[in-house]
Design a protein around this motif. Structure first.
Motif, PDB file in Angstrom:
ATOM      1  N   ALA A 391      26.279  93.174 101.616  1.00  0.00           N
ATOM      2  CA  ALA A 391      27.423  94.030 101.917  1.00  0.00           C
ATOM      3  C   ALA A 391      28.697  93.223 102.105  1.00  0.00           C
ATOM      4  CB  ALA A 391      27.132  94.864 103.158  1.00  0.00           C
ATOM      5  N   ASP A 392      28.585  92.013 102.631  1.00  0.00           N
ATOM      6  CA  ASP A 392      29.762  91.179 102.906  1.00  0.00           C
ATOM      7  C   ASP A 392      30.117  90.260 101.747  1.00  0.00           C
ATOM      8  OD1 ASP A 392      29.838  92.326 105.410  1.00  0.00           O
ATOM      9  OD2 ASP A 392      28.755  90.687 106.388  1.00  0.00           O
ATOM     10  N   SER A 393      29.442  90.411 100.600  1.00  0.00           N
ATOM     11  CA  SER A 393      29.684  89.540  99.439  1.00  0.00           C
ATOM     12  C   SER A 393      29.562  88.071  99.831  1.00  0.00           C
ATOM     13  CB  SER A 393      31.061  89.819  98.813  1.00  0.00           C
ATOM     14  OG  SER A 393      31.125  91.121  98.292  1.00  0.00           O
ATOM     15  N   GLY A 394      28.488  87.758 100.521  1.00  0.00           N
ATOM     16  CA  GLY A 394      28.276  86.392 100.973  1.00  0.00           C
ATOM     17  C   GLY A 394      27.803  85.479  99.867  1.00  0.00           C
ATOM     18  N   THR A 395      27.739  84.203 100.187  1.00  0.00           N
ATOM     19  CA  THR A 395      27.279  83.185  99.246  1.00  0.00           C
ATOM     20  C   THR A 395      26.195  82.357  99.922  1.00  0.00           C
ATOM     21  OG1 THR A 395      29.491  83.050  98.264  1.00  0.00           O
ATOM     22  CG2 THR A 395      27.956  81.253  97.784  1.00  0.00           C
ATOM     23  N   LEU A 396      25.063  82.235  99.261  1.00  0.00           N
ATOM     24  CA  LEU A 396      23.948  81.456  99.780  1.00  0.00           C
ATOM     25  C   LEU A 396      23.658  80.312  98.826  1.00  0.00           C
ATOM     26  CD1 LEU A 396      21.496  80.908 101.616  1.00  0.00           C
ATOM     27  CD2 LEU A 396      20.220  82.564 100.234  1.00  0.00           C
ATOM     28  N   PHE A 397      23.762  79.090  99.321  1.00  0.00           N
ATOM     29  CA  PHE A 397      23.386  77.905  98.564  1.00  0.00           C
ATOM     30  C   PHE A 397      21.978  77.502  99.000  1.00  0.00           C
ATOM     31  CE2 PHE A 397      28.031  77.724  98.811  1.00  0.00           C
ATOM     32  CZ  PHE A 397      28.361  77.580  97.476  1.00  0.00           C
ATOM     33  N   LEU A 398      21.079  77.491  98.045  1.00  0.00           N
ATOM     34  CA  LEU A 398      19.683  77.183  98.325  1.00  0.00           C
ATOM     35  C   LEU A 398      19.361  75.848  97.663  1.00  0.00           C
ATOM     36  CD1 LEU A 398      16.847  79.830  98.134  1.00  0.00           C
ATOM     37  CD2 LEU A 398      16.449  77.402  97.805  1.00  0.00           C
ATOM     38  N   LEU A 399      19.153  74.826  98.481  1.00  0.00           N
ATOM     39  CA  LEU A 399      18.933  73.475  97.985  1.00  0.00           C
ATOM     40  C   LEU A 399      17.489  73.043  98.203  1.00  0.00           C
ATOM     41  CD1 LEU A 399      22.126  71.707  99.416  1.00  0.00           C
ATOM     42  CD2 LEU A 399      21.851  72.819  97.200  1.00  0.00           C
ATOM     43  N   ALA A 400      16.955  72.351  97.221  1.00  0.00           N
ATOM     44  CA  ALA A 400      15.620  71.759  97.344  1.00  0.00           C
ATOM     45  C   ALA A 400      15.531  70.617  96.354  1.00  0.00           C
ATOM     46  CB  ALA A 400      14.518  72.788  97.081  1.00  0.00           C
ATOM     47  N   SER A 401      14.777  69.622  96.708  1.00  0.00           N
ATOM     48  CA  SER A 401      14.637  68.438  95.856  1.00  0.00           C
ATOM     49  C   SER A 401      13.690  68.725  94.704  1.00  0.00           C
ATOM     50  CB  SER A 401      14.127  67.255  96.676  1.00  0.00           C
ATOM     51  OG  SER A 401      13.780  66.176  95.840  1.00  0.00           O
ATOM     52  N   ALA A 402      14.074  68.287  93.505  1.00  0.00           N
ATOM     53  CA  ALA A 402      13.195  68.460  92.351  1.00  0.00           C
ATOM     54  C   ALA A 402      11.973  67.568  92.442  1.00  0.00           C
ATOM     55  CB  ALA A 402      13.968  68.156  91.066  1.00  0.00           C
ATOM     56  N   VAL A 403      12.094  66.442  93.139  1.00  0.00           N
ATOM     57  CA  VAL A 403      10.977  65.508  93.242  1.00  0.00           C
ATOM     58  C   VAL A 403       9.927  66.023  94.211  1.00  0.00           C
ATOM     59  CG1 VAL A 403      10.302  63.167  93.860  1.00  0.00           C
ATOM     60  CG2 VAL A 403      12.437  63.563  92.626  1.00  0.00           C
ATOM     61  N   SER A 404      10.398  66.484  95.358  1.00  0.00           N
ATOM     62  CA  SER A 404       9.457  66.930  96.387  1.00  0.00           C
ATOM     63  C   SER A 404       9.432  68.442  96.536  1.00  0.00           C
ATOM     64  CB  SER A 404       9.839  66.309  97.740  1.00  0.00           C
ATOM     65  OG  SER A 404      11.169  66.649  98.096  1.00  0.00           O
ATOM     66  N   SER A 405       9.918  69.149  95.514  1.00  0.00           N
ATOM     67  CA  SER A 405       9.992  70.605  95.637  1.00  0.00           C
ATOM     68  C   SER A 405       8.630  71.263  95.552  1.00  0.00           C
ATOM     69  CB  SER A 405      10.906  71.174  94.540  1.00  0.00           C
ATOM     70  OG  SER A 405      10.357  70.916  93.258  1.00  0.00           O
ATOM     71  N   GLY A 406       7.584  70.475  95.230  1.00  0.00           N
ATOM     72  CA  GLY A 406       6.272  71.086  95.136  1.00  0.00           C
ATOM     73  C   GLY A 406       5.850  71.741  96.426  1.00  0.00           C
ATOM     74  N   THR A 407       6.235  71.176  97.569  1.00  0.00           N
ATOM     75  CA  THR A 407       5.858  71.770  98.834  1.00  0.00           C
ATOM     76  C   THR A 407       6.777  72.918  99.214  1.00  0.00           C
ATOM     77  OG1 THR A 407       7.189  70.095  99.968  1.00  0.00           O
ATOM     78  CG2 THR A 407       4.843  69.648  99.685  1.00  0.00           C
ATOM     79  N   CYS A 408       8.052  72.834  98.842  1.00  0.00           N
ATOM     80  CA  CYS A 408       9.007  73.886  99.208  1.00  0.00           C
ATOM     81  C   CYS A 408       9.112  74.981  98.157  1.00  0.00           C
ATOM     82  CB  CYS A 408      10.388  73.275  99.443  1.00  0.00           C
ATOM     83  SG  CYS A 408      10.654  72.725 101.142  1.00  0.00           S
ATOM     84  N   ALA A 409       8.482  74.782  96.994  1.00  0.00           N
ATOM     85  CA  ALA A 409       8.580  75.767  95.928  1.00  0.00           C
ATOM     86  C   ALA A 409       8.173  77.172  96.373  1.00  0.00           C
ATOM     87  CB  ALA A 409       7.740  75.318  94.732  1.00  0.00           C
ATOM     88  N   PRO A 410       7.067  77.349  97.088  1.00  0.00           N
ATOM     89  CA  PRO A 410       6.716  78.709  97.522  1.00  0.00           C
ATOM     90  C   PRO A 410       7.780  79.336  98.421  1.00  0.00           C
ATOM     91  CG  PRO A 410       4.836  77.227  97.743  1.00  0.00           C
ATOM     92  CD  PRO A 410       6.024  76.373  97.482  1.00  0.00           C
ATOM     93  N   LEU A 411       8.386  78.537  99.280  1.00  0.00           N
ATOM     94  CA  LEU A 411       9.398  79.082 100.187  1.00  0.00           C
ATOM     95  C   LEU A 411      10.662  79.478  99.430  1.00  0.00           C
ATOM     96  CD1 LEU A 411       8.963  76.487 103.063  1.00  0.00           C
ATOM     97  CD2 LEU A 411       7.951  78.768 102.875  1.00  0.00           C
ATOM     98  N   VAL A 412      11.047  78.654  98.449  1.00  0.00           N
ATOM     99  CA  VAL A 412      12.208  78.993  97.627  1.00  0.00           C
ATOM    100  C   VAL A 412      11.970  80.318  96.914  1.00  0.00           C
ATOM    101  CG1 VAL A 412      13.574  78.298  95.625  1.00  0.00           C
ATOM    102  CG2 VAL A 412      12.915  76.592  97.331  1.00  0.00           C
ATOM    103  N   ALA A 413      10.801  80.465  96.301  1.00  0.00           N
ATOM    104  CA  ALA A 413      10.485  81.700  95.589  1.00  0.00           C
ATOM    105  C   ALA A 413      10.459  82.897  96.528  1.00  0.00           C
ATOM    106  CB  ALA A 413       9.136  81.556  94.876  1.00  0.00           C
TER     107      ALA A 413
END
Length: 608
Positions: A391-413
């Motif tokens: 509603a507020d036209s916000g902006t979300l930057f979602l950062l994760a490392s490509a090298v170690s993203s294997g562990t954070c991949a589920p959370l990003v998705a």
């Protein structure tokens, strides 16, 4: 390149038609006559400039004057009808320069209109490509603004700008091209070919509504943060502390999972990054079993007010999940049958149970990192509200490392799925069943981060709901590896805007794109000569690729092949953000953000 039947039959010449010497003599004669005519025009101009009439004499006298440069008038029948040598040769030079300038201008106009059909030195003018008029008729400024009532109903009755209705694609020989906010775009290009410079950053800057920007590097964040903060709230989700920022957005995967629907969506995102690739036997089965267990755990945690830490503990051992089973049995709001589903997974055959729980552990393995656990365990007053964000036209930057993203991949998705599902629900309740202003998903390096399970459907249906999807891939092979052959094909087919950059290195992908660009007819003329000097001419037409794979691979930096809906392909020039009118302000903001990052300033709090 298979020759086709000739459009014109072979045509022979009669004996004695001509010889090379006769042709050369004819060419020299015509050239001499044209040059003599220009010299004569210079003499006439000199006579008029000095107040004399047209001098007696013709082309022969003008050519003879070349042998008397010091006194050109002496070779003319009436020498007094012409001025001295200085004025004579100055006027002659002016005529020659004027004719040369007119010829250069005519050549430039012909090249600009694509009349040089056989010129394959400039990839923008290759035969078979859409010209600026054809491309502009579909993607020009006027064509874009005509779609305002359909894609931005709230702007009806106003005078909208193109930036409010679509995104700039580039220029086709000076003609500006746009796509609408309801289009789904696919950008394919290898590393360091300017994907962020030319497309991702400009789209984030120009987005009329909310933005989710994924990335493996904070460069997009640095350039766009200050500009987006001027439009609405800005948040940064960086659970791995990739940018080294203190604070940051905190989001709980448990939030909202009291609703079975939310738990289903969240579990689907988590299971997508659990590591069941296409090389795993029966990957769909194991992924489905993992998803079923995760949704039950999420639902139980939300109903009982548990935290992300409890969710992590349950994932470590199937026996620990008996606590979740008890919650689902006793809680009056628990979904029917979910307790039995979780119990069957926990007490299944040991081999099956261990395989399923391996997927559960992998999906939640990132919670072992204290930084990640802190980012996923917000306090009572520190919860992220996707509805308010949109509603507020916000902006979300979602950062994760490509090298170690294997562990954070589920959370990003899971995080992206959470917001997109909220956007779909809001769109269904909005006028025209679409978000207005629309949501932009700028999914840079999305294949390196996580194979977002809903990407094929977002590309196909998101535009009609006010969700603009920009998927950025390094190659088509990368998409096939991460999503599988059929899903990758669905992503490609659903993209109404396809931008292909140079530098692709896989022959299969290059050949596939080259075939998609189509073929064009190329005329060839063959001359043969007999022993007696007689000549014969034959013409044939063959089909050649509009752009061979070798040319596609070597596209210059800053150009792209554009495939826009049903139009013919076009080669366009992309515009980097460094050439925008506000580039100086953006550079200053980039410098300030980088300095604040180095100093440890929480940028999202500053923006709010």
């Amino acid at each position: 390149m298979t020759p086709r039947q000739a459009r014109r039959p072979a045509r022979g010449s009669a004996p004695g038609q001509g010889s090379p010497l006769a042709d050369l003599a004819l060419i020299l004669l015509v050239g001499m006559l044209v040059f003599g005519a220009l010299l004569w025009s210079g003499a006439v101009l000199a006579a008029f400039v000095t107040g004399r009439g047209v001098p007696a004499g013709g082309i022969g006298a003008a050519l003879a004057a070349l042998g008397r440069p010091g006194s050109p008038a002496a070779v003319w029948p009436v020498p007094g009808a012409l001025p001295g040598a200085a004025i004579y040769w100055v006027c002659t030079a002016l005529v020659l320069l004027a004719v040369a300038a007119l010829g250069w201008i005519a050549w430039r106009v012909a090249a600009g209109r694509g009349l040089a059909r056989g010129d394959r030195t400039d990839v923008r003018n290759l035969p078979g490509l859409a010209g600026p008029r054809e491309a502009g008729g579909v993607a020009g400024r006027e064509a874009l603004l005509r779609r305002t009532a359909q894609v931005r109903p709230s702007l009806v009755g106003t005078r909208p700008t193109p930036e409010q209705v679509g995104y700039r694609l580039g220029h086709a020989r000076g003609r500006e091209l746009w796509c609408a906010v309801e289009d789904s775009a696919l950008l394919v290009g290898p590393p360091r070919m300017g994907k962020g410079l030319h497309v991702v950053i400009p789209w984030v800057l120009d987005a009329p509504g909310a933005v989710i920007a994924t990335s493996t590097r904070p460069d997009t964040l640095a350039v766009t943060h200050r500009a987006r903060a001027a439009r609405g709230p800005v948040a940064i989700f960086d659970p791995q502390r990739l940018a080294g920022l203190p604070g940051g957005l905190r989001w709980s995967p448990v939030r909202g999972c009291e609703s079975p629907r939310t738990a289903l969506v969240r579990a689907r995102g988590l299971a997508a990054g659990a590591g069941y690739g296409r090389t795993v036997s029966d990957s769909d089965f194991w992924s489905g079993q993992t998803e079923a267990a995760l949704r039950c755990l999420l639902h139980a945690a939300a109903l009982d007010g548990r935290r992300a830490l409890d969710l992590y503990r349950w994932s470590l051992n199937p026996g620990a999940a008996n606590d979740a089973i008890t919650v689902l049995h006793r809680h009056p709001d628990a979904a029917d049958g979910w307790a039995d589903a979780l119990e069957s997974a926990v007490h299944a055959d040991p081999r099956t149970r261990d395989s399923v729980w391996l997927g559960v552990r992998q999906a939640l393995a990132a919670l072992a990192d204290p930084d990640v656990l802190h980012a996923l365990d917000p306090g009572p007053g520190d919860r992220f509200d996707p509805g308010a964000f949109l509603a507020d036209s916000g902006t979300l930057f979602l950062l994760a490392s490509a090298v170690s993203s294997g562990t954070c991949a589920p959370l990003v998705a899971a995080f992206v799925e959470d917001i997109t599902e909220t956007a779909r629900a809001r769109a269904a309740r909005s006028p025209g069943a679409r978000l207005d202003p629309p949501l932009l998903l700028a999914l840079d390096e999305i294949a390196n981060l996580t194979p977002l399970p809903s990407l094929p459907s977002l590309m196909a249906e998101g535009g009609g709901s006010g969700i603009t999807t920009l998927a950025v891939l390094q190659s088509l092979a990368q998409a096939r590896h991460r999503w599988g052959e059929h899903a990758a094909d669905a992503i490609w087919d659903a993209a109404t805007v396809k931008l292909i950059l140079g530098g692709l290195g896989k022959a299969r992908d290059l050949e596939d794109v080259a075939r998609l660009l189509g073929d064009t007819d190329e005329s060839t003329t063959t001359w043969t000569r007999g022993y007696s000097g007689d000549r014969s001419q034959s013409m044939s037409v063959r089909q050649v690729p509009v752009m061979p794979a070798s040319v596609l691979r070597t596209l210059p930096f800053g150009t792209a092949v554009l495939l826009l809906r049903h139009t013919r392909p076009a080669v366009i020039d992309l515009t980097p953000w460094t050439q925008r009118p506000d580039a100086d302000a953006l550079r200053a903001g980039q410098t300030a953000v980088e300095a604040d990052t180095a100093a440890g300033v929480a940028l999202d709090r500053e923006a709010s």
